[in-house]
Design an enzyme around this catalytic site. Structure first.
Site, PDB file in Angstrom:
ATOM      1  N   SER A  94       0.847  -1.190   0.000  1.00  0.00           N
ATOM      2  CA  SER A  94       0.000   0.000   0.000  1.00  0.00           C
ATOM      3  C   SER A  94       0.877   1.233   0.000  1.00  0.00           C
ATOM      4  O   SER A  94       1.899   1.279   0.710  1.00  0.00           O
ATOM      5  CB  SER A  94      -0.912   0.003   1.230  1.00  0.00           C
ATOM      6  OG  SER A  94      -1.747   1.138   1.237  1.00  0.00           O
ATOM      7  N   HIS A  98       1.956  12.242  -0.681  1.00  0.00           N
ATOM      8  CA  HIS A  98       1.469  13.600  -0.414  1.00  0.00           C
ATOM      9  C   HIS A  98       2.536  14.593  -0.885  1.00  0.00           C
ATOM     10  O   HIS A  98       3.543  14.798  -0.212  1.00  0.00           O
ATOM     11  CB  HIS A  98       1.195  13.796   1.077  1.00  0.00           C
ATOM     12  CG  HIS A  98       0.057  12.998   1.615  1.00  0.00           C
ATOM     13  ND1 HIS A  98      -1.250  13.244   1.261  1.00  0.00           N
ATOM     14  CD2 HIS A  98       0.034  11.939   2.469  1.00  0.00           C
ATOM     15  CE1 HIS A  98      -2.042  12.387   1.896  1.00  0.00           C
ATOM     16  NE2 HIS A  98      -1.299  11.587   2.619  1.00  0.00           N
ATOM     17  N   HIS A 108      -2.817   7.416  -4.239  1.00  0.00           N
ATOM     18  CA  HIS A 108      -2.848   6.206  -3.425  1.00  0.00           C
ATOM     19  C   HIS A 108      -2.930   5.006  -4.351  1.00  0.00           C
ATOM     20  O   HIS A 108      -3.555   5.055  -5.417  1.00  0.00           O
ATOM     21  CB  HIS A 108      -4.086   6.226  -2.507  1.00  0.00           C
ATOM     22  CG  HIS A 108      -4.532   4.874  -2.051  1.00  0.00           C
ATOM     23  ND1 HIS A 108      -5.568   4.187  -2.671  1.00  0.00           N
ATOM     24  CD2 HIS A 108      -4.074   4.065  -1.067  1.00  0.00           C
ATOM     25  CE1 HIS A 108      -5.730   3.035  -2.069  1.00  0.00           C
ATOM     26  NE2 HIS A 108      -4.845   2.922  -1.098  1.00  0.00           N
ATOM     27  N   ASN A 110      -2.762   0.386  -4.043  1.00  0.00           N
ATOM     28  CA  ASN A 110      -2.472  -0.820  -3.280  1.00  0.00           C
ATOM     29  C   ASN A 110      -2.812  -2.060  -4.091  1.00  0.00           C
ATOM     30  O   ASN A 110      -3.651  -2.022  -4.999  1.00  0.00           O
ATOM     31  CB  ASN A 110      -3.184  -0.827  -1.917  1.00  0.00           C
ATOM     32  CG  ASN A 110      -4.654  -1.130  -2.029  1.00  0.00           C
ATOM     33  OD1 ASN A 110      -5.062  -2.288  -2.056  1.00  0.00           O
ATOM     34  ND2 ASN A 110      -5.478  -0.101  -2.102  1.00  0.00           N
ATOM     35  N   HIS A 177     -20.856  11.235   3.909  1.00  0.00           N
ATOM     36  CA  HIS A 177     -21.308  12.295   4.809  1.00  0.00           C
ATOM     37  C   HIS A 177     -21.148  13.681   4.189  1.00  0.00           C
ATOM     38  O   HIS A 177     -21.754  14.641   4.643  1.00  0.00           O
ATOM     39  CB  HIS A 177     -20.569  12.217   6.151  1.00  0.00           C
ATOM     40  CG  HIS A 177     -19.089  12.399   6.035  1.00  0.00           C
ATOM     41  ND1 HIS A 177     -18.258  11.441   5.500  1.00  0.00           N
ATOM     42  CD2 HIS A 177     -18.286  13.428   6.407  1.00  0.00           C
ATOM     43  CE1 HIS A 177     -17.003  11.868   5.545  1.00  0.00           C
ATOM     44  NE2 HIS A 177     -16.996  13.080   6.090  1.00  0.00           N
TER      45      HIS A 177
END
Length: 302
Positions: A94, A98, A108, A110, A177
């Protein structure tokens, strides 16, 4: 049907870690990776590598782990309850990058392999993985290149593979959310065990090997663009969304914590600096507003 070969999977993941670290060090041309070896309490361990304070990358982590346990955790059986109570081995690589510059996207990737076993029952195995891109300022050229690379590596495995795993990525990296995408997506796949081990392993190798060709050309195009405090503050604000996703929704983070993995390695995915601001809104027609308007809504880039 070809049988799982854990030795070959581990060898590929370790070699891929070396390859990606070498590529990122060359692109940064300043910092290098430190390495920590660790042991897992139930068996196995890992090799964590982290770069900090680079010329291009503020923080980058590329972590290999191979852990075993007597019982799969809830994060692994929530959508496959028939596997509850099985022992497991989990191998994975993984990485999260940044960058320093707000013009450069966080990225990202993985690849992972699981095998779950129970006495008297056939072993259940599967691959998963992918890569995704989280820009702060959108560039159409970069988004197209990212998705073209993803589509090209999928094409040898079938005409519908890219579309399937692009949609899965769009659906997965979504902050429910916030009702907002984390970035512009890429590829995401899980529970891959058909038609056979060799085909699934070949595809996983193609995805792992596709990360550097997808990401480094973007780095080369954007790393020297000048930026100021306005861009930096927006980058830090948007990093907050990255933190929210990883701590609230990400199954990999939960799996690592629930299996007593190395906490420093698990939370390496979080950026070193981040900020939140109550009810912040971008100025109309600004470059910041363009991210929300033109890049975060799901698009067909290629």
């Amino acid at each position: 049907m070809s049988l799982p070969n854990l030795t070959e999977v581990k060898k590929f993941f370790l070699n891929l870690q070396d390859e990606i670290c070498t590529g990122l060090v060359a692109a940064d041309n300043h910092a290098t990776f430190s390495e920590q070896l660790w042991q897992h309490e139930e068996g196995g361990g890992g090799r964590s590598r982290v770069m900090v304070s680079g010329a291009v990358f503020e923080q980058a982590g590329v972590n290999f782990s191979s852990v075993a346990g007597a019982c799969l955790p809830a994060s692994a059986t929530a959508h496959r309850p028939e596997l509850a109570g099985r022992s497991f081995q989990a191998l994975g690589l993984s990485l999260v990058v940044h960058p320093q510059s707000p013009w450069l996207p966080t990225s990202h990737a993985n690849v992972r392999f699981f095998i779950a076993e129970k006495p008297g029952k056939p072993a259940v195995w599967w691959f998963g993985g992918g890569f995704d891109l989280t820009p702060f300022y959108g560039f159409e050229e970069d988004a197209v290149h990212w998705h073209q690379t993803a589509r090209s590596l999928c094409q040898p495995f079938g005409p519908d593979v890219y579309a399937k795993y692009k949609k899965w990525c769009d659906d997965y990296f979504y902050l429910k959310h916030r009702q907002e995408a984390r970035g512009i997506g890429g590829l995401f796949f899980d529970d891959l065990n058909s038609p056979d081990f060799k085909t699934c392993f070949d595809f996983t190798q193609a995805v792992g090997g596709g990360f550097l060709p997808a990401y480094l050309p973007i780095v080369a195009r954007r790393k020297d663009l000048p930026w100021g405090d306005t861009e930096r503050q927006f980058q830090l604000y948007r990093r907050g969304r990255y933190v929210e996703f990883n701590l609230v929704w990400d199954r990999g983070t939960l799996f690592g914590l629930q299996t007593a993995g190395r906490t420093e390695s698990i939370l390496m995915s979080l950026p070193p600096m981040v900020r939140w601001e109550y009810n912040w809104q971008p100025a109309a027609d600004s470059r910041e507003a363009a991210l929300y308007r033109d890049f975060l809504p799901v698009r067909e880039w290629v």
